[in-house]
Enzyme design. Structure first.
Site, PDB file in Angstrom:
ATOM      1  N   SER A 155       0.850  -1.203   0.000  1.00 56.95           N
ATOM      2  CA  SER A 155       0.000   0.000   0.000  1.00 56.95           C
ATOM      3  C   SER A 155       0.875   1.238   0.000  1.00 56.95           C
ATOM      4  O   SER A 155       2.049   1.175   0.366  1.00 56.95           O
ATOM      5  CB  SER A 155      -0.880   0.029   1.247  1.00 56.95           C
ATOM      6  OG  SER A 155      -0.194   0.625   2.335  1.00 56.95           O
ATOM      7  N   ASP A 156       0.315   2.382  -0.380  1.00 59.36           N
ATOM      8  CA  ASP A 156       1.022   3.635  -0.132  1.00 59.36           C
ATOM      9  C   ASP A 156       0.807   3.984   1.345  1.00 59.36           C
ATOM     10  O   ASP A 156       0.015   3.361   2.049  1.00 59.36           O
ATOM     11  CB  ASP A 156       0.514   4.745  -1.066  1.00 59.36           C
ATOM     12  CG  ASP A 156       1.556   5.857  -1.243  1.00 59.36           C
ATOM     13  OD1 ASP A 156       2.473   5.970  -0.388  1.00 59.36           O
ATOM     14  OD2 ASP A 156       1.471   6.619  -2.209  1.00 59.36           O
ATOM     15  N   TRP A 157       1.493   5.016   1.785  1.00 66.26           N
ATOM     16  CA  TRP A 157       1.524   5.417   3.203  1.00 66.26           C
ATOM     17  C   TRP A 157       0.091   5.613   3.739  1.00 66.26           C
ATOM     18  O   TRP A 157      -0.618   6.522   3.317  1.00 66.26           O
ATOM     19  CB  TRP A 157       2.328   6.713   3.317  1.00 66.26           C
ATOM     20  CG  TRP A 157       2.487   7.261   4.692  1.00 66.26           C
ATOM     21  CD1 TRP A 157       1.510   7.792   5.490  1.00 66.26           C
ATOM     22  CD2 TRP A 157       3.697   7.352   5.448  1.00 66.26           C
ATOM     23  NE1 TRP A 157       2.028   8.210   6.676  1.00 66.26           N
ATOM     24  CE2 TRP A 157       3.382   7.959   6.674  1.00 66.26           C
ATOM     25  CE3 TRP A 157       5.022   7.002   5.201  1.00 66.26           C
ATOM     26  CZ2 TRP A 157       4.335   8.219   7.660  1.00 66.26           C
ATOM     27  CZ3 TRP A 157       5.971   7.268   6.178  1.00 66.26           C
ATOM     28  CH2 TRP A 157       5.625   7.861   7.388  1.00 66.26           C
ATOM     29  N   ASN A 158      -0.317   4.757   4.625  1.00 64.80           N
ATOM     30  CA  ASN A 158      -1.641   4.811   5.256  1.00 64.80           C
ATOM     31  C   ASN A 158      -2.797   4.777   4.259  1.00 64.80           C
ATOM     32  O   ASN A 158      -3.923   5.147   4.604  1.00 64.80           O
ATOM     33  CB  ASN A 158      -1.753   6.059   6.150  1.00 64.80           C
ATOM     34  CG  ASN A 158      -3.032   6.047   6.979  1.00 64.80           C
ATOM     35  OD1 ASN A 158      -3.467   4.978   7.435  1.00 64.80           O
ATOM     36  ND2 ASN A 158      -3.671   7.196   7.163  1.00 64.80           N
ATOM     37  N   ALA A 159      -2.555   4.325   3.028  1.00 63.42           N
ATOM     38  CA  ALA A 159      -3.653   4.290   2.048  1.00 63.42           C
ATOM     39  C   ALA A 159      -4.760   3.345   2.504  1.00 63.42           C
ATOM     40  O   ALA A 159      -5.937   3.571   2.228  1.00 63.42           O
ATOM     41  CB  ALA A 159      -3.125   3.875   0.681  1.00 63.42           C
TER      42      ALA A 159
END
Ligand code: BGC
Length: 721
Positions: free
Chosen positions: A263-267
């Site tokens: 995932s992207d950061w906290n996506a």
């Protein structure tokens, strides 16, 4: 390869250990000072015990630190599974080469590969095993700050440049100590955010996704990228991290990707704000079901995946498969044999900014600079006695650009330093004149700048956009030069005609209001560590500029998004100058064309396109056509020309772009020399998405042209039968 039985290893792990193998945290969590359970640890639901089985770390670099974290981890994790260290090494680690949008303008895939390998070497010895690069989001909108991370607006160019990065970082074997695995991002169409605003909603048809936005990600998958990162934006209503169609049907099934999805950061956690989930538990279910293996910096999997499995909402076999996939990746990196991979504090010092790497960064900065205008003042004579350096970028190292690894401003060669080194006997006067800060209208430095310009034999006006105005979260609605730099450039150019503008910027700017008032414009972008040296060589003619824009420069921000490969409207009537008549698809207050085109870029010499020969005019499905283009360097200086090949499908079931780049070659020609460049066209290059969104080629006529945008030099036709 180790002899470890990975399946057996998975089966010996507890459920929570398996979940935490898929959890990525920043390095801070592993240094005792940060381990505060009332702070971030509490938010993530972590305690000292659970930290022991985390699978991966992001954002940390430095060999000693990585070795320390890994050593501690291996002494504590009962399964002895090494963590993987990932970081954003986007355009260099310590030695910074030009930002990707600049590299796109080099139209040089070999150079891109060489730069990526250089970055891999520095990153690997500093403890990085995976880089979150290449970023291949097609970017048609200069308002978007992250345009600087891509190679611009064209699918083909982004595809070949993306593949070159994968090759350059990974090589043939990612276990080698000088190699780093890549993670292509951000799937998909992150660059198409409405109104150029970062993270914004994206509405793009499936046809446009497949035709324009998907090809670069697919090219990176084909080139062997080990990881893929879905994007933050919601895509036609579904955020990619929760998008089964995108991650499973397209990425895994159609493209055959069998690597790791992160995932992207906290996506994963952002699904709450996006309104798909009422809490982290639902975030975890949606993302895991969609196919996201690893969660970066959100607490959803860690807190809820085991619970979801207990409730039968997620199958444990699915979790086991994701963990096994990640462990296999660790094995491929060689971490079970050498958990430190290439990390080496001594080599880290040796390689950082070593002469060989500086030379590569210098060459890249030279090759990616684009000469946009030249009334004949450039190159300056090296015999000039007094040089005035004007503008906020005249003597600053803040020209490395965003996402510059561990690069430092004070390690970048400034324009002043570059010119001083090249011309040690010249007298150089620097007058900044004004700042580049938005809203700073202070003109009190103008008099000094104008005086310096009047007293000089040559004037370099170094203006642009501060490096922290582009990159993530840096969208803008006004693309003019910031502050009072336009006024400064005009006043200084009026004071001394032997002056040239050097531009430092992370995105296309609107230069409409200065283009006629200045004598030359050399686009340097954010050129990195050797930016000042490259600027000096280019200004004084040691190097002939050869970059071509990989992105259109609008006349006005109101034209955004703007790109060369647009679809014709039903009302495209043009006047002689290429602009549009009224009651056609047009603006009342601005033409349709950009100020500077994709593919445009001048040289200190003249290239004449002498002839184009097609070896046959009919192509069948199994055949090929060879197009040979003869180019002559008709000027007095040696130089490089990027020969660009475009096609147009004249009649088709669905609307086709007015031009499509399908090939390019950069050739070096000595003054007076001619050369022939040959391109091969085959049927698969002519395919597109038809009425039913099937990928087919249609029989009929095509034009083939060389040149760029509305400056095609030669055009011919062929037929697909
Ligand atoms: C960016 C990614 C980056 C990640 C990790 C995110 O905010 O969107 O491109 O790789 O952070 O640093």
């Amino acid at each position: 390869m180790s002899n470890i039985d990975l399946k057996a290893l998975v089966s010996q792990m507890t459920l929570q250990e398996k979940v935490d193998q898929l959890f990525q945290l920043t390095g801070n969590f592993f240094l005792s000072a940060q381990a505060d359970i009332t702070g971030p640890m509490g938010f993530f639901g972590l305690d000292e015990e659970s930290l022991k089985s985390i699978g991966t770390v992001l954002g940390s670099g430095g060999a000693e630190k990585i070795i320390e974290i890994q050593k501690k981890h291996l002494s504590e994790d009962r399964n002895k599974i090494p963590m993987v260290f990932m970081r954003d090494i986007i355009h260099g680690c310590r030695t910074v080469y030009p930002m990707p949008l600049a590299m796109g303008s080099s139209f040089d895939t070999e150079l891109m590969e060489e730069c990526s390998y250089m970055a891999a070497r520095e990153a690997s010895v500093s403890g990085t095993q995976v880089t979150f690069t290449p970023m291949v989001d097609i970017s048609r909108d200069a308002r978007w700050g992250r345009i600087m991370e891509s190679c611009g607006e064209d699918p083909y160019l982004n595809s070949v440049m993306g593949a070159a990065q994968v090759k350059g970082f990974q090589g043939d074997d990612i276990s080698k100590p000088d190699r780093v695995a890549t993670c292509v991002k951000h799937l998909a169409a992150y660059g198409a955010g409405e109104a150029g605003r970062d993270y914004n909603n994206v509405e793009v048809s499936e046809r446009a996704l497949r035709e324009f936005y998907f090809p670069p990600y697919k090219a990176c998958v084909d080139a062997g990228t080990k990881m893929v990162m879905p994007s933050f934006n919601s895509l036609n209503g579904i955020p990619p991290i929760a998008n089964k169609w995108l991650l499973k049907n397209v990425l895994r099934d159609e493209w055959g990707f069998n690597g790791v999805i992160i995932s992207d950061w906290n996506a994963v956690g952002e699904l709450i704000n996006q309104g798909l989930a009422d809490g982290y538990k639902e975030c975890a279910r949606l993302s895991f079901e969609a196919g996201c293996d690893i969660e970066m910096m959100s607490p959803a999997y860690h807190k809820h995946l085991a619970e979801l499995i207990g409730e039968g909402k997620i199958l444990e076999e699915e979790l086991d498969a994701a963990v096994l996939r990640f462990l296999e990746f660790k094995e491929e990196l060689g971490l079970f044999d050498d958990p430190y991979h290439g990390a080496d504090p001594i080599k880290e010092k040796e390689l950082a900014l070593c002469p060989e790497h500086r030379e590569i960064a210098y060459r890249a900065a030279c090759e990616s600079a684009v000469l946009l205008k030249n009334d004949g003042v450039l190159p300056f004579s090296k015999d000039v006695k007094r040089i005035a350096l004007i503008g906020p970028f005249a003597d600053t190292g803040a020209i490395k650009g965003a996402w510059a690894g561990s690069g430092r401003d004070d390690e970048c060669v400034t324009v002043r330093e570059g010119i001083e080194r090249l011309l040690p006997n010249a007298q150089i006067v620097t007058a900044v004149g004004c700042s580049a800060t938005i809203g700073d209208n202070d003109t009190s430095g103008f008099d000094e700048a104008i005086k310096a310009a009047k007293d000089a034999d040559a004037v370099v006006i170094c203006i642009g956009e501060p490096q922290n105005y582009s990159g993530e979260g840096c969208s803008r609605t006004d693309l003019h030069l910031t502050g009072v730099q336009e006024e400064l450039a005009k006043a200084v150019s009026a004071a001394n005609k032997n002056s040239a503008v050097l531009l430092f910027n992370g995105r296309p700017l609107v230069l409409t209001d200065i283009v006629d008032n200045v004598n030359a414009i050399l686009e340097m972008w954010m050129p990195g560590t050797e930016g000042g040296s490259a600027a000096a060589s280019l200004l004084f003619g040691d190097v002939n500029p050869c970059g071509k824009l990989c992105v259109s420069f609008p006349k006005s921000v109101g034209q955004c998004p703007i790109y060369y490969n647009y679809f014709n409207t039903g009302k495209p009537k043009k006047k002689k100058d290429g602009e549009y008549e009224s009651f056609t698809s047009n603006y009342l207050d601005c033409g349709n064309l950009p100020l500077f085109f994709f593919g445009e870029g001048l040289s200190y010499t003249d290239f004449v396109y002498e002839s184009m020969t097609i070896d046959k005019n009919v192509l069948d499905e199994n055949g090929e056509i060879n197009v040979s283009v003869r180019v002559r360097n008709a000027g007095e200086r040696d130089g490089k020309e990027v020969v660009q090949l475009y096609i147009r499908d004249l009649i088709s079931e669905a609307v086709r772009p007015v031009q499509e780049l399908i090939g390019f070659k950069k050739v070096f020609l000595k003054a007076g020399e001619s050369g022939t460049v040959t391109f091969r066209i085959t049927e698969p290059q002519l395919r597109y998405y038809n009425f039913n969104c099937e990928c087919v080629s249609e029989k009929g006529d095509f034009t083939v042209s060389v040149g760029y945008a509305n400056h095609m030099k030669l055009t011919d036709k062929f037929t697909l039968e």
